[in-house]
Scaffold this motif. Structure first.
Motif, short mmCIF file in Angstrom:
data_model
loop_
_atom_site.label_atom_id
_atom_site.label_comp_id
_atom_site.label_asym_id
_atom_site.label_seq_id
_atom_site.Cartn_x
_atom_site.Cartn_y
_atom_site.Cartn_z
N HIS A 140 0.80 -1.21 0.00
CA HIS A 140 0.00 0.00 0.00
C HIS A 140 0.84 1.26 0.00
CE1 HIS A 140 -3.09 -2.89 1.88
NE2 HIS A 140 -3.34 -2.76 0.59
N GLU A 141 2.06 1.16 -0.44
CA GLU A 141 2.86 2.36 -0.64
C GLU A 141 2.32 3.15 -1.82
OE1 GLU A 141 6.95 1.45 -1.13
OE2 GLU A 141 7.22 0.63 0.88
N VAL A 165 1.35 6.86 -12.47
CA VAL A 165 2.03 6.14 -13.54
C VAL A 165 1.19 4.93 -13.91
CG1 VAL A 165 4.08 4.81 -14.16
CG2 VAL A 165 4.32 6.95 -12.89
N VAL A 166 1.04 4.68 -15.21
CA VAL A 166 0.21 3.59 -15.72
C VAL A 166 1.01 2.76 -16.72
CG1 VAL A 166 -1.99 4.74 -15.31
CG2 VAL A 166 -0.74 5.18 -17.43
N ASP A 167 0.38 1.68 -17.18
CA ASP A 167 1.07 0.73 -18.06
C ASP A 167 0.89 1.10 -19.53
OD1 ASP A 167 1.81 -0.60 -15.78
OD2 ASP A 167 0.22 -2.09 -15.93
N VAL A 326 -6.23 5.51 -9.66
CA VAL A 326 -5.31 4.82 -8.76
C VAL A 326 -6.06 3.77 -7.94
CG1 VAL A 326 -3.78 5.09 -6.77
CG2 VAL A 326 -3.71 6.75 -8.64
N ALA A 327 -7.22 4.14 -7.41
CA ALA A 327 -8.01 3.21 -6.60
C ALA A 327 -8.45 2.00 -7.41
CB ALA A 327 -9.23 3.93 -6.02
N PRO A 333 -3.72 -4.55 -11.29
CA PRO A 333 -2.26 -4.65 -11.22
C PRO A 333 -1.68 -4.00 -9.98
CG PRO A 333 -2.90 -2.98 -12.82
CD PRO A 333 -4.16 -3.68 -12.41
N GLY A 334 -2.42 -3.11 -9.34
CA GLY A 334 -1.93 -2.44 -8.14
C GLY A 334 -1.09 -1.23 -8.48
N TRP A 335 0.01 -1.44 -9.17
CA TRP A 335 0.89 -0.35 -9.56
C TRP A 335 1.73 -0.79 -10.75
CZ3 TRP A 335 1.58 -3.33 -5.16
CH2 TRP A 335 2.73 -4.12 -5.13
#
Length: 454
Positions: A140-141, A165-167, A326-327, A333-335
């Protein structure tokens, strides 16, 4: 007119040929394949059978078959005969299948829209400075490395309230659309435009509202008409538009922003900008967020500048939208890999990598100008595009593709870049960024393709 009919288990029952030349025969069969009259996987008559029906030599039909094979429409299986090529994978939409179709093995493939691998910065330097162990922090950073976010804010074209940031650019565009568009909503989109955008809009059950472009971006009159439909979102490419290569001028961006403010629904919809060519676009940075900061989500990709397989882009805009993106990603994928984020930070900070991107941008600009100049010398009215791609209207799209395939040049068909056949016009898209040599020869082939008809 020569008319032929085959009563045989293969598919061709009836076809019409206005001219018994290899090009005309190939063009007519190409139309039958494109229309679905000749189904994927079905066997074609033999060369001698067709030659006998048409009253031409087997060499003439063989040349037509060769052109169709080079265009990727048929495949030879030796003594078993020639067959209509099997359809593409089902995980590709019909538009994307059309975008992905190009000659089987062209000598020069200008169809893909990809950057020149020789112009990408060396990733080895960046990876050598990144920890060889995967990041093992808390789940959860913050999804963005702090140092990367600081750098992105420094170079962002507007004062974004939130950045993540996204993929890749399409991931960012799709996630932003999901947060603001509901079933039945209207979404303004450029036409011609990026086929994946059309698919995204339709996937959400929304109605695409097409807008036209001119040399400076979205045409104001077309934009005003689209805004009158009370859309929920506007999706646009501010620089190096795919497929046309047009970049929006600052003056045009200001005019579009004024139209938004003047429209009845202007304060209620969201504008999503896909700056997919980012650091290799030659035009100045432009965003409607300069005038409409509360309504604009700006997505910047690093695929064209640093490598498509990095799969990384940044998304910035109002926190009410970015935070929801973000949520939602936390449920998937989380991040985006922090290892890849660290690599990107290194690439954006390292003077050697920065210089490599600057050289790439200048190279693409030079290639655009050189090819446009060569086309003008061959009698084609051509203007240099921005970034990697440019498109030209042609007399006959299928004939142009076949002509170029026979010359060993692969380009993308224009039809997938239009919302529908009703709005389409004959077009080819060329990845000029890959034309690094023999410019005049390429221009000569393109000039002939622009004029050729079936």
């Amino acid at each position: 007119m020569i008319e032929i009919g085959w009563a045989m288990t293969t598919v061709i029952d009836r076809a019409h040929f206005t001219d018994p030349t290899p090009r005309a025969i190939a063009a007519e069969l190409a139309r039958l394949i494109t229309a679905g009259d000749l189904a994927a996987g079905e066997r074609l008559p033999t060369v001698r059978e067709v030659a006998g029906r048409l009253g031409v030599s087997p060499a003439t039909v063989s040349a037509a078959w060769k052109a169709l094979s080079q265009a990727g429409l048929i495949v030879s299986r030796g003594r078993a005969g020639s067959f209509v090529r099997e359809e593409r994978q089902e995980w590709m939409s019909p538009r994307v299948q059309g975008l992905a179709q190009h000659p089987g093995s062209p000598r020069l493939d200008l169809s893909g829209g990809t950057p020149d691998a020789d112009l990408l910065p060396d990733l080895a330097r960046a990876f050598s400075r990144v920890s060889p162990r995967a990041h093992t922090g808390r789940y959860h950073e913050s999804p963005v490395l702090p140092e990367l976010e600081t750098l992105l804010r420094r170079v962002w074209p507007s004062d974004a309230e939130a950045i993540t940031v996204v993929d890749g650019a399409l991931d960012g565009v799709g996630r932003a659309l999901e947060q603001v568009v509901r079933f039945g909503d209207r979404v303004v989109v450029e036409n011609p435009g990026f086929p994946y955008f059309f698919d995204l809009i339709e996937h959400l059950g929304a109605q695409p509202i097409p807008v036209e472009l001119d040399a400076e971006g979205i045409a104001p009159s077309s934009f005003a008409r689209a805004l009158a439909t009370r859309p929920t979102a506007v999706l646009l490419q501010p620089r190096a538009h795919n497929p046309t290569g047009v970049s929006t001028s600052p003056e045009r961006a200001a005019e579009l922003a004024r139209l938004v403010r003047a429209s009845r629904n202007g304060a209620r919809f969201v504008i999503i900008e896909d700056d997919h060519s980012g650091l290799v676009a030659a035009a100045p940075e432009v965003t409607l967020a300069r005038w409409l900061p509360e309504q604009v989500v700006h997505v910047r990709s690093f695929s064209k500048s640093h490598g498509p397989d990095l799969r990384i882009a940044a998304l910035g805009g109002p926190s009410r939208i970015v935070d929801r993106v973000v949520a939602r990603r936390l449920l998937g994928p989380g991040w985006t890999s922090r290892t890849i984020q660290a690599v990107l930070f290194d690439l954006l900070s390292d003077p050697v990598s920065i210089e490599a991107v600057v050289r790439a941008r200048e190279s693409y600009r030079t290639r655009q100008r050189e090819l446009a100049g060569a086309l003008r010398r061959h009698g084609v009215s051509a203007v240099a595009g921005d970034g990697l791609n440019v498109s030209w209207d042609v007399a006959d799209e299928r004939a142009a593709l076949l002509h170029l395939a026979a010359a060993g040049v692969g380009v993308a068909a224009g039809s997938p870049f239009f919302l529908s056949d009703r709005t389409a016009r004959p077009l080819i898209r060329v990845t000029v960024g890959l034309v690094s040599g023999d410019v005049d020869a390429v221009a000569a082939s393109l000039a002939r393709a622009v004029r050729v008809t079936g």
